[in-house]
Design an enzyme around this catalytic site. Structure first.
Site, PDB file in Angstrom:
ATOM      1  N   LYS A  18       0.867  -1.182   0.000  1.00 25.79           N
ATOM      2  CA  LYS A  18       0.000   0.000   0.000  1.00 25.79           C
ATOM      3  C   LYS A  18       0.904   1.232   0.000  1.00 25.79           C
ATOM      4  CE  LYS A  18      -3.748   2.336   2.452  1.00 25.79           C
ATOM      5  NZ  LYS A  18      -4.634   2.320   3.643  1.00 25.79           N
ATOM      6  N   ARG A  61     -10.868   9.863   0.916  1.00 22.93           N
ATOM      7  CA  ARG A  61     -10.831  10.525   2.220  1.00 22.93           C
ATOM      8  C   ARG A  61     -11.977  11.508   2.380  1.00 22.93           C
ATOM      9  NH1 ARG A  61      -4.216  10.968   2.158  1.00 22.93           N
ATOM     10  NH2 ARG A  61      -3.878   8.766   2.663  1.00 22.93           N
ATOM     11  N   LYS A  73       0.973  10.136   5.739  1.00 25.91           N
ATOM     12  CA  LYS A  73       1.063   8.736   6.126  1.00 25.91           C
ATOM     13  C   LYS A  73       2.333   8.069   5.597  1.00 25.91           C
ATOM     14  CE  LYS A  73      -3.957   8.235   6.511  1.00 25.91           C
ATOM     15  NZ  LYS A  73      -5.125   7.342   6.347  1.00 25.91           N
ATOM     16  N   GLU A 131       7.686  -6.781   2.007  1.00 24.41           N
ATOM     17  CA  GLU A 131       6.366  -6.816   2.645  1.00 24.41           C
ATOM     18  C   GLU A 131       5.643  -8.123   2.319  1.00 24.41           C
ATOM     19  OE1 GLU A 131       5.084  -4.802   4.736  1.00 24.41           O
ATOM     20  OE2 GLU A 131       6.187  -2.918   4.568  1.00 24.41           O
ATOM     21  N   LYS A 175      -2.131  -1.620  -3.725  1.00 28.59           N
ATOM     22  CA  LYS A 175      -2.950  -0.410  -3.775  1.00 28.59           C
ATOM     23  C   LYS A 175      -2.038   0.799  -3.943  1.00 28.59           C
ATOM     24  CE  LYS A 175      -6.398   2.130  -1.025  1.00 28.59           C
ATOM     25  NZ  LYS A 175      -7.136   2.192   0.260  1.00 28.59           N
ATOM     26  N   SER A 218     -10.030   5.333  -5.502  1.00 30.75           N
ATOM     27  CA  SER A 218     -10.988   6.405  -5.799  1.00 30.75           C
ATOM     28  C   SER A 218     -10.469   7.387  -6.841  1.00 30.75           C
ATOM     29  CB  SER A 218     -11.329   7.147  -4.504  1.00 30.75           C
ATOM     30  OG  SER A 218     -10.152   7.657  -3.880  1.00 30.75           O
ATOM     31  N   TYR A 225     -14.759   0.545  -7.637  1.00 29.62           N
ATOM     32  CA  TYR A 225     -16.051   1.231  -7.537  1.00 29.62           C
ATOM     33  C   TYR A 225     -16.859   1.058  -8.817  1.00 29.62           C
ATOM     34  CZ  TYR A 225     -13.430   3.207  -3.689  1.00 29.62           C
ATOM     35  OH  TYR A 225     -12.671   3.338  -2.555  1.00 29.62           O
TER      36      TYR A 225
END
Length: 432
Positions: free
Chosen positions: A298, A308, A320, A336, A351, A377, A416
């Site tokens: 991510k 958000r 972040k 990871e 992502k 998004s 989506y």
């Protein structure tokens, strides 16, 4: 072939102009006599029709002119029947140079020359079963549109959500992932609402499982929707995100979601060691059957902006980047992935999606586990905006983007577009 005769008593009154001989298989009879015992079976006597099934009906069955043996003999004798002529070679446009064809051993275009051939050799396929539908929920009863994500809503958990899930299931999308908009009054620095068994997400899971027992429900495991700081973990007073303390909270959140009936819990927080800790917590509570989809790679991406807004979960300060990955890094994804595999992840997720096709392929080549991709998004909103401005064909770009994610190696795609794309695949008209 012998004729079959069925005697049917006629109770139909005479019709002017009705002539039996005009109807195949029907003819009047006058020569047959019936005794009183037979006519009493029908309870009445009167004119009868005879229906005959025979092997020759003029105008309906054409007698073969030659037998198979005669046809074969004619061909052997050199009298083959004529076939349609070979179509002429299409003419090239005026001015086309006349050349000798190149002596090519292989011409890959041969396998692309018609729709049927292209379909035969298509390497990647996509179906509604590959989609996981992200759905935003809130405590209200009305569905609230999300300005930055045209066509997406914060759905009322009791009504709008149930209706949207039913629509998705109608076209083959039977997997969803839930994202809650939590009231600000319930947020705190440690995100305790995340593991409230009567919170929005657990209540919603129980409702959906009651309505649709076979629905596959993914959940998000992270503190940012519940944190007053808007970060995925607990924030120390100097701004540092506390890793192990956050993992402790995430374990309680995952168990709460599993208790409500979640099928797959999905830690998206990017804390170190959280997959192994969540696996141990689930197993200790008897939830051995609950899967973990880890957000393995991510990235700290700028493509998350509309999301958000949807959850009103922007960080109160900073960014972040101390826990999400640097978009410039490639090999780090392997680090990871190896850790998540060792700790018991069942699915590895990348992502965002389209900007990170190389990472999807990297994990696909290196891991036997299923690979998920999240078309986020920002990717969704870009395609939607381009379609509204008539700069692109929205439907075609949508389907191409999803196919690219599959081609790169994604087994499932969080998108989506799930409902809209499934309708396209099912042949329905595109949404307006």
């Amino acid at each position: 072939m012998a004729s079959t005769i069925v005697n049917i008593p006629s109770t139909v009154p005479s019709v002017k102009g009705f002539e039996n001989q005009n109807y195949v298989g029907l003819r009047p009879i006058s020569s047959l006599k019936f005794n009183s015992a037979r006519t009493s079976i029908f309870g009445r006597s009167g004119p009868l029709f005879v229906a005959r099934a025979c092997k020759k009906f003029d105008g309906y069955v054409k007698k073969a002119e030659m037998s198979i043996e005669e046809c074969e003999a004619a061909v052997v004798a050199g009298n083959a029947p004529e076939a349609p002529p070979v179509p002429p070679k299409p003419a090239a446009p005026v001015g086309t140079p006349v050349i000798q064809p190149y002596q090519l051993t292989r011409r890959p275009r041969r396998n692309r020359k018609s729709p049927a051939l292209r379909a035969s050799f298509q390497e990647t396929s996509i179906s509604p079963a590959n989609f996981v539908y992200p759905l935003f929920i809130h405590e209200g009863q009305e569905d609230t549109p999300i300005g930055a994500m045209p066509g997406c809503y914060r759905l009322g958990w009791r009504h709008g959500l149930v209706e949207e899930v039913a629509r998705a299931r109608d076209v083959g999308v039977n997997s969803i992932v839930l994202f809650p908009k939590v009231p600000d009054a319930l947020k705190c620095p440690t995100g305790d609402e995340a593991y409230n068994d009567n919170g929005l997400v657990p209540r919603t899971i129980r409702l959906l499982k009651d309505k649709f027992p076979d629905l596959v429900i993914y959940t998000d495991v992270a503190l940012d929707p519940y944190s007053s700081d808007g970060h995925d973990g607990i924030v120390r007073e100097d701004g540092v995100i506390m890793n192990d303390e956050t993992v402790h909270q995430l374990c309680k959140q995952a168990v709460s979601q599993a208790r409500a009936g979640a099928d797959v819990v999905s830690p998206s927080d990017m804390m170190d060691g959280r997959v192994g800790a969540i696996r141990a917590a689930l197993d200790s509570e008897g939830f051995h059957h609950v899967s973990i989809m880890s957000y393995t790679a991510k990235y700290a991406s700028s493509f998350y902006g509309p999301f958000r807004e949807a959850l009103d979960s922007n960080p109160r300060f900073g960014d972040k980047k101390t826990y999400q990955m640097n978009p410039a890094n490639y090999r780090e994804a392997l680090v990871e992935a190896h850790e998540d595999e060792a700790e018991g992840a069942d699915i590895l997720l990348v992502k965002p999606g389209l900007p990170y096709l190389d990472i999807i392929r990297l994990l696909r080549n290196q891991s036997p586990l299923p690979i998920a991709a999240y078309q986020v998004s920002g990717e969704y909103s870009i395609i939607k905006a381009g379609g509204v401005l008539k700069m692109i064909d929205e439907e075609r770009v949508m389907m191409e983007s999803l196919m690219c994610l599959r081609r790169a190696g994604a087994d499932i795609i969080l998108t989506y577009f799930a409902l809209q794309a499934a309708r396209c695949l099912c042949g329905e008209k595109k949404l307006t």
